[in-house]
Design a protein around this motif. Structure first.
Motif, PDB file in Angstrom:
ATOM      1  N   MET A  70      13.037  30.670  10.082  1.00  0.00           N
ATOM      2  CA  MET A  70      12.393  31.806  10.714  1.00  0.00           C
ATOM      3  C   MET A  70      13.260  32.161  11.919  1.00  0.00           C
ATOM      4  O   MET A  70      13.908  31.281  12.497  1.00  0.00           O
ATOM      5  N   SER A  71      13.280  33.425  12.282  1.00  0.00           N
ATOM      6  CA  SER A  71      14.089  33.811  13.438  1.00  0.00           C
ATOM      7  C   SER A  71      13.301  34.752  14.337  1.00  0.00           C
ATOM      8  O   SER A  71      12.405  35.459  13.889  1.00  0.00           O
ATOM      9  N   TYR A 167      11.487  41.038  17.853  1.00  0.00           N
ATOM     10  CA  TYR A 167      11.676  40.994  16.398  1.00  0.00           C
ATOM     11  C   TYR A 167      11.389  39.569  15.923  1.00  0.00           C
ATOM     12  O   TYR A 167      11.878  38.601  16.503  1.00  0.00           O
ATOM     13  N   ASP A 169      11.060  37.297  12.122  1.00  0.00           N
ATOM     14  CA  ASP A 169      11.320  37.407  10.697  1.00  0.00           C
ATOM     15  C   ASP A 169      11.306  36.028  10.050  1.00  0.00           C
ATOM     16  O   ASP A 169      11.574  35.016  10.702  1.00  0.00           O
ATOM     17  N   THR A 170      10.969  36.006   8.772  1.00  0.00           N
ATOM     18  CA  THR A 170      11.116  34.794   7.969  1.00  0.00           C
ATOM     19  C   THR A 170      12.090  35.093   6.844  1.00  0.00           C
ATOM     20  O   THR A 170      12.118  36.205   6.322  1.00  0.00           O
ATOM     21  N   TRP A 185      11.355  41.960  -3.363  1.00  0.00           N
ATOM     22  CA  TRP A 185      10.440  42.513  -2.384  1.00  0.00           C
ATOM     23  C   TRP A 185      10.550  44.019  -2.360  1.00  0.00           C
ATOM     24  O   TRP A 185      11.506  44.591  -2.860  1.00  0.00           O
TER      25      TRP A 185
END
Length: 197
Positions: A70-71, A167, A169-170, A185
């Motif tokens: 994750m980020s 932000y 995200d994964t 996706w």
């Protein structure tokens, strides 16, 4: 005679965790740091942990040490600062926010605090899994059975005015049981294509 804890003692330990205190942070046990910090924990299959003292020093992983990255980044006055995830491979976000102390780990919540620009910008990141009923809350069985973790990101500024965009995200591999699985996706905009969520 000492006995090893059994699996039946785990529910008791989870219930006693709020009473016994928290690991790290204010009011916690000094020097107590879990071997890995829980972030997203619902069951043995959906389980993401941070194995490092600082959230931005390594990628997150499953408890079996399978990478589940994750980020998180904050764009502060046009400059990118990373608060979660290992080094930015393409170099577009090579600055890091300073983590203020260890993670605060409670029974259903893990909280991190960060700062940037000489304490003028603060960011709080909270991972909350509604897995047990907390005293003071109305008993909501629907909420308790949700297979998800809420991530709350709160930015605040002190002193001078700053523009802050956050932000989170994964990586797609978080959704799979095998790193080699293909992930498809689709980006939907309900206001454009008329669909709900």
């Amino acid at each position: 005679r000492r006995m090893a804890p059994s699996s039946s003692s785990l529910p008791l330990l989870l219930l006693l965790a709020p009473i016994l205190g928290e690991a790290g942070g204010d009011g916690g046990s000094p020097g107590l740091r879990p071997p890995s910090v829980p972030l997203v924990v619902q069951d043995p299959y959906v389980s993401i942990w941070s194995p490092a003292d600082e959230l931005h020093s390594v990628d997150t992983e499953h408890w079996l040490r399978i990478p589940k990255p994750m980020s998180g980044m904050a764009l502060i006055d046009g400059e990118c600062y990373r608060f979660m995830g290992a080094d930015d491979a393409d170099g577009t976000c090579d600055k890091v926010m300073t983590q203020r102390g260890p993670a605060v780990v409670r029974a259903t919540t893990t909280t991190y605090h960060f700062k940037a620009l000489s304490d003028e910008v603060e960011l709080t990141v909270e991972f909350r899994t509604p897995a047990i009923w907390e005293s003071g809350d109305a008993l909501d069985l629907d909420r308790l059975s949700l297979p998800l973790t809420f991530v709350s990101l709160t930015a605040s500024t002190h002193g001078a005015s700053h523009k802050v965009d956050v932000y989170f995200d994964t990586m797609a591999v978080v959704t799979t049981s095998r790193n080699s699985s293909a992930v498809e996706w689709e980006l939907r905009n309900p206001s454009v294509d008329g669909r709900d969520g």
